[in-house]
Design a protein around this motif. Structure first.
Motif, short mmCIF file in Angstrom:
data_model
loop_
_atom_site.label_atom_id
_atom_site.label_comp_id
_atom_site.label_asym_id
_atom_site.label_seq_id
_atom_site.Cartn_x
_atom_site.Cartn_y
_atom_site.Cartn_z
N PHE A 32 -10.35 4.32 2.23
CA PHE A 32 -11.90 4.26 2.68
C PHE A 32 -12.20 3.51 3.81
CE2 PHE A 32 -11.08 3.77 -1.98
CZ PHE A 32 -11.41 4.85 -2.33
N PRO A 33 -12.69 4.27 4.88
CA PRO A 33 -13.01 3.84 6.22
C PRO A 33 -14.20 2.97 6.42
CG PRO A 33 -13.64 6.14 6.10
CD PRO A 33 -13.13 5.88 4.79
N ALA A 34 -15.14 3.09 5.53
CA ALA A 34 -16.38 2.32 5.57
C ALA A 34 -16.98 2.28 4.31
CB ALA A 34 -17.19 3.02 6.75
N ILE A 35 -18.11 1.23 4.34
CA ILE A 35 -18.92 1.22 3.04
C ILE A 35 -20.38 1.02 3.89
CG2 ILE A 35 -18.45 -1.42 3.11
CD1 ILE A 35 -19.03 -1.20 0.13
N LEU A 36 -21.13 1.69 3.17
CA LEU A 36 -22.76 1.77 3.65
C LEU A 36 -23.55 1.38 2.36
CD1 LEU A 36 -23.29 5.00 5.70
CD2 LEU A 36 -22.52 2.71 6.70
N VAL A 37 -24.45 0.24 2.66
CA VAL A 37 -25.16 0.01 1.38
C VAL A 37 -26.70 0.11 1.54
CG1 VAL A 37 -25.63 -1.98 0.01
CG2 VAL A 37 -23.45 -2.12 1.15
N ASP A 44 -29.13 -6.89 -0.61
CA ASP A 44 -29.64 -7.23 0.73
C ASP A 44 -28.70 -8.48 1.18
OD1 ASP A 44 -30.70 -8.10 3.10
OD2 ASP A 44 -32.80 -8.46 1.96
N SER A 45 -27.79 -8.17 2.22
CA SER A 45 -27.17 -9.42 2.77
C SER A 45 -27.65 -10.01 4.09
CB SER A 45 -25.72 -8.54 3.29
OG SER A 45 -26.03 -7.64 3.98
N GLY A 46 -28.98 -9.87 4.21
CA GLY A 46 -29.71 -10.84 5.13
C GLY A 46 -30.55 -10.05 6.01
N ASN A 47 -30.73 -8.66 5.68
CA ASN A 47 -31.54 -8.00 6.83
C ASN A 47 -33.39 -8.45 6.63
OD1 ASN A 47 -30.28 -5.59 8.01
ND2 ASN A 47 -30.10 -4.90 5.52
N ASN A 48 -33.60 -9.29 5.80
CA ASN A 48 -34.88 -9.78 5.58
C ASN A 48 -35.00 -10.84 6.37
OD1 ASN A 48 -35.44 -7.70 3.71
ND2 ASN A 48 -36.49 -9.16 2.32
N ASN A 49 -33.90 -11.66 6.88
CA ASN A 49 -34.17 -12.67 7.82
C ASN A 49 -34.54 -12.22 9.20
OD1 ASN A 49 -32.99 -14.57 5.89
ND2 ASN A 49 -30.93 -14.30 6.94
N GLU A 50 -34.39 -10.76 9.52
CA GLU A 50 -34.63 -10.21 10.75
C GLU A 50 -35.81 -9.57 10.95
OE1 GLU A 50 -32.90 -11.53 13.18
OE2 GLU A 50 -31.51 -12.31 11.86
N ASN A 102 -26.08 -10.21 16.20
CA ASN A 102 -24.89 -10.33 17.02
C ASN A 102 -23.85 -9.21 16.29
OD1 ASN A 102 -24.63 -12.06 15.00
ND2 ASN A 102 -23.36 -13.42 16.17
N LEU A 103 -24.23 -8.28 15.83
CA LEU A 103 -23.58 -7.25 14.95
C LEU A 103 -22.60 -6.56 16.04
CD1 LEU A 103 -23.24 -6.38 12.16
CD2 LEU A 103 -24.44 -4.41 12.78
N SER A 104 -21.07 -6.68 15.76
CA SER A 104 -20.04 -5.88 16.60
C SER A 104 -20.15 -4.41 16.27
CB SER A 104 -18.78 -6.73 16.65
OG SER A 104 -18.12 -6.37 15.22
N ASP A 105 -19.38 -3.64 17.17
CA ASP A 105 -19.17 -2.27 17.04
C ASP A 105 -18.38 -1.96 15.76
OD1 ASP A 105 -20.91 -1.83 19.06
OD2 ASP A 105 -19.46 -1.46 20.54
N HIS A 106 -17.24 -2.92 15.78
CA HIS A 106 -16.21 -2.70 14.57
C HIS A 106 -17.09 -2.96 13.32
CE1 HIS A 106 -12.72 -2.97 12.38
NE2 HIS A 106 -12.97 -4.26 11.84
N GLU A 107 -17.87 -4.02 13.10
CA GLU A 107 -18.61 -4.05 12.02
C GLU A 107 -19.65 -2.83 11.60
OE1 GLU A 107 -20.48 -7.85 13.01
OE2 GLU A 107 -19.63 -8.99 11.42
N ILE A 108 -20.19 -2.15 12.58
CA ILE A 108 -20.77 -1.00 12.27
C ILE A 108 -20.10 0.17 11.98
CG2 ILE A 108 -22.59 0.63 13.29
CD1 ILE A 108 -23.48 -1.45 15.03
N VAL A 109 -18.89 0.32 12.52
CA VAL A 109 -18.03 1.48 12.07
C VAL A 109 -17.32 1.08 10.79
CG1 VAL A 109 -15.82 2.37 12.71
CG2 VAL A 109 -17.63 1.87 14.50
N THR A 110 -17.06 -0.09 10.40
CA THR A 110 -16.64 -0.48 9.09
C THR A 110 -17.59 -0.46 7.92
OG1 THR A 110 -16.32 -2.64 9.53
CG2 THR A 110 -14.41 -1.32 10.03
N GLY A 111 -18.67 -0.55 8.19
CA GLY A 111 -19.98 -0.53 7.38
C GLY A 111 -20.71 -1.50 7.33
N VAL A 112 -22.01 -1.57 7.01
CA VAL A 112 -23.14 -2.37 6.86
C VAL A 112 -23.98 -2.01 5.71
CG1 VAL A 112 -23.11 -2.75 9.30
CG2 VAL A 112 -24.58 -0.96 8.45
N SER A 113 -25.06 -2.90 5.65
CA SER A 113 -25.95 -2.99 4.49
C SER A 113 -27.40 -2.72 5.28
CB SER A 113 -26.19 -4.29 3.75
OG SER A 113 -26.99 -4.36 2.79
#
Length: 121
Positions: A32-37, A44-50, A102-113
């Motif tokens: 599995f290359p990535a996970i999207l939530v 929620d892994s912290g989007n509401n902080n922003e 400070n989200l990296s390109d690698h984090e985006i490619v492998t999945g984010v929430s």
């Protein structure tokens, strides 16, 4: 907005995970290359902080069992179900929020929430 049935979510998740194509990858990589939530406070892994909202989890006791023992914006004292799922699928240890500054390109490619607490309100 109509309530989404649990089986619909399961079908969507299955379609995303099992439609990985026949791309050639080294054996050390997960199937599995990535996970999207997508969801509410349960994932929620912290989007509401922003964002400007009353629903935040960036204070104690949230995060007391998480790495570093600091609040991360997760509405939990530790890891969330998507974090465990990403680990089981050998994608990554935890799923970062999409709005993390400070989200990296690698984090985006492998999945984010993309989940946000209070989404039903």
């Amino acid at each position: 907005m109509a309530n989404i049935k649990p089986w619909v979510v399961l079908v969507c998740i299955s379609a995303i995970f099992f439609n990985t194509g026949n791309a050639t990858r080294p054996r050390s990589f997960s199937r599995f290359p990535a996970i999207l939530v997508f969801g509410d406070s349960t994932v929620d892994s912290g989007n509401n902080n922003e964002i400007d909202t009353l629903f935040k989890a960036n204070f104690r006791p949230y995060g007391i069992d998480y790495h570093g023992h600091t609040p991360t914006g997760r509405f939990s004292d530790g890891r969330l179900i998507p974090d465990f799922l990403a680990s089981i699928l050998k994608i990554k240890h935890s799923v970062p929020p999409f709005l993390k500054p400070n989200l990296s390109d690698h984090e985006i490619v492998t999945g984010v929430s993309f989940a946000s607490s209070g989404i039903r309100i």
